[in-house]
Design a protein around this motif. Structure first.
Motif, short mmCIF file in Angstrom:
data_model
loop_
_atom_site.label_atom_id
_atom_site.label_comp_id
_atom_site.label_asym_id
_atom_site.label_seq_id
_atom_site.Cartn_x
_atom_site.Cartn_y
_atom_site.Cartn_z
N UNK A 33 132.27 50.64 -5.08
CA UNK A 33 131.63 51.94 -4.85
C UNK A 33 130.21 52.45 -5.18
N UNK A 56 127.91 50.98 -2.74
CA UNK A 56 127.63 51.31 -1.67
C UNK A 56 127.85 53.06 -1.64
N UNK A 57 127.78 53.73 -2.95
CA UNK A 57 126.92 55.19 -2.94
C UNK A 57 125.62 54.78 -3.12
N UNK A 97 136.47 51.52 2.08
CA UNK A 97 136.66 51.54 0.43
C UNK A 97 138.33 51.23 0.65
#
Lengths: 373, 373
Positions: A108, A111-112, A154
């Motif tokens: 995460x 990706x963020x 995700x």
């Protein structure tokens, strides 16, 4: 209740007027309805639905978002959407795979970070004037698809399948709305631009034709026709932004009728600018009409004949120019009219040496008009 | 490779210039990145994801689509999106229930008919100028959501749940982008409009200040400063459409700073129109500068002093007006300057009776400026 009735009547009247002013609007509304209904059939028929599943909805959404009034706008938006989706889907899949390498915890965060960087850069790119004019929609779709693919990866492991489905349904939606847009009474924005530039020249010519009579009128009464001619040019003053929008859309259009694929739409903007320059001069002339300070009648009498002939000749020259432009054929009569208006201006010039202000405008108008042809 | 290097350098240079011209652009790009990243957290955290499921994606999409440069634009798009979704979700659910009454066979036909009618009517409504200016985006979202809810009801029986989820995620997305937009360095479009109208007046004043010197200059050389002043007004001529867009967005903005909630933004358009009318006159004056036909030097000498004083006084009056406008306080000095420019114009008028053309423009400029204040 009476007030409500009035309101309803007014809306009905306005609606009728909108439809009468340009019947293509009604046709367009029906076309959009048809395209959406056609694409929603995907959802109803078992064999079609099976191959796309819920993603079929994206085709319907695409039709709603892409269908525009003119072919150029629809094509531009459609290409933007398809290309942006393709690139973003590829990048998003890549980002997802890269992120999975760092394990369930790190994914995460990675990706963020990607999403933040891509979104910030793309948003900033939208400020470039050239990008804004032609690829604004594509930039938005790019961020959107990138987020969609990389973030939802995700929860959903079938990122590749999703990216592929999204791309193909959007392609179907774009094709459907393009086919409907081009095959059923197409509206070519290039043609509209062509007509509007010619019409603007005509409006200026009408003004000049009426101006001579109005300025040197003896009696106080003036006919209604002249009044409307004298106001018509005002819309030319503010036509810049609409012309630019049209030229941007026109560039997306394929060749059709007298216009080739790489028709020089930029030249239309130049001609439009020259026409607007003329309109500013006409605006100055117009202010003399309404001015409280008037030239004494004796001076006026002296210059009446040559002034009238200048404005009439200019008007004729502009009208010729407009029709030349409309038909895209340079006629000898247009050249002749420009010459004769130049001669008339010269005559006026030689007659007067003190009261030079007025015709300076007209003389300047002629080179502008000549360049325009 | 060298050509590629040049290209890259030029893009880098342009990017730097874009950022330097208005640093708020960089801040905006970062803000959008932040808002999207924040909302995508919904997808990562188990408890948040559980309550929305895959619909959480809609929140991310909403942030991408709604985030605009100014508060007014973001608020306008957000409200449009939320309201349109609410109405369309309700209607779509109703249409689905109505259609199910006619059985499995009749349902698609009935739904398709509904979709066709709603899409055609809504598309036509987008042609109304008022709707186009303020609710264009809402109309599109209305068709989109209506299709989505009513068509997908055929495969998915939980229409109500879907409509509710879609609505609440869109609401979350809008709120998130609004909070980021308003709380972190907000860009108020009303303020921009206010400044741009005042700046336009200032540009005209600069022109008039330089005009007197330039027109009556003895030697051929002219200083660079004047040249740039003389060109600055040109952007005023074509400012109409951008002012209208800004005023439309400004109406969505809540009260802030010196601007109340129902600040009369329409008046700004009127002031802008008057400023543009002045600019057209200035354009006419400018054409005298470049004209090849020049008034004989003797006449020029006679009118030099009063003409210069008129243009200087007008310039001062306009500058005062601009600063009055900027600070929203009517000062006595502004009124004084208008008076003195009127007096100067009168003096010029009484001096000349034959050569009236030029100052007619200036005299007309004054009432326009007075109304503007």
């Amino acid at each position: 209740p009476n007030k409500f009735c009035d309101k309803t009547m007014e809306i009905a009247r306005k609606t009728k007027k909108l439809g009468q002013d340009d019947p293509r609007r009604i046709v367009h509304a029906l076309k959009v309805g048809l395209a959406i209904t056609l694409v929603s059939l995907f959802y109803y028929f078992e064999p079609l639905y099976d191959s796309f599943g819920d993603s079929a909805m994206w085709a319907v959404l695409t039709v709603v978002l892409v269908s525009e009034f003119s072919v150029g706008a629809t094509l531009g938006k459609g290409l933007n959407r398809v290309l942006a989706t393709l690139v973003a889907a590829a990048l998003g899949t890549g980002a997802h795979h890269l992120a999975t390498l760092s394990g369930r915890k790190g994914e995460p965060i990675l990706v963020a970070t990607f999403v933040f960087i891509i979104a910030a850069i793309t948003t900033f790119m939208r400020f470039f004037p050239k990008v804004k004019a032609r690829y604004d929609y594509g930039m938005m779709i790019f961020i959107l698809t990138f987020c969609l693919v990389s973030v939802s990866g995700y929860r959903d492991d079938q990122v590749l399948k999703m990216a592929r489905e999204r791309f193909s349904t959007i392609l179907i939606g774009c094709c459907a709305s393009l086919i409907v847009c081009i095959c059923i009474f197409p509206v070519w924005v290039g043609e509209d631009l062509h007509k509007s530039v010619a019409a603007n020249m005509g409006k200026l010519a009408n003004f000049l034709e009426a101006f001579g009579d109005e300025y040197f009128k003896v009696s106080e009464e003036s006919n209604e026709n002249n009044k409307s001619y004298l106001q018509g040019y005002r819309s030319v003053l503010t036509s810049k932004s609409s012309e630019e929008t049209m030229a941007n859309f026109a560039r997306w259009e394929p060749g059709h009728g007298p216009f080739g694929y790489r028709h020089p739409w930029k030249m239309y903007l130049k001609v439009g600018n020259l026409t607007r320059d003329c309109a500013y001069k006409v605006e100055a002339l117009n202010s003399y009409l309404n001015s409280k300070i008037q030239t004494p009648a004796e001076i006026r009498g002296k210059i009446q004949v040559p002034c009238k002939s200048v404005s009439l000749e200019c008007s004729r020259a502009l009208k010729e120019m407009a029709s030349t432009f409309r038909n895209m054929i340079l006629t000898t009569s247009a050249v002749m009219h420009i010459e004769s208006s130049k001669i008339a201006a010269e005559e006026l010039k030689s007659l007067l040496k003190t009261n030079l202000w007025e015709e300076a405008d007209l003389v300047e108008m002629i080179p502008a008009a000549s360049v325009a042809s």
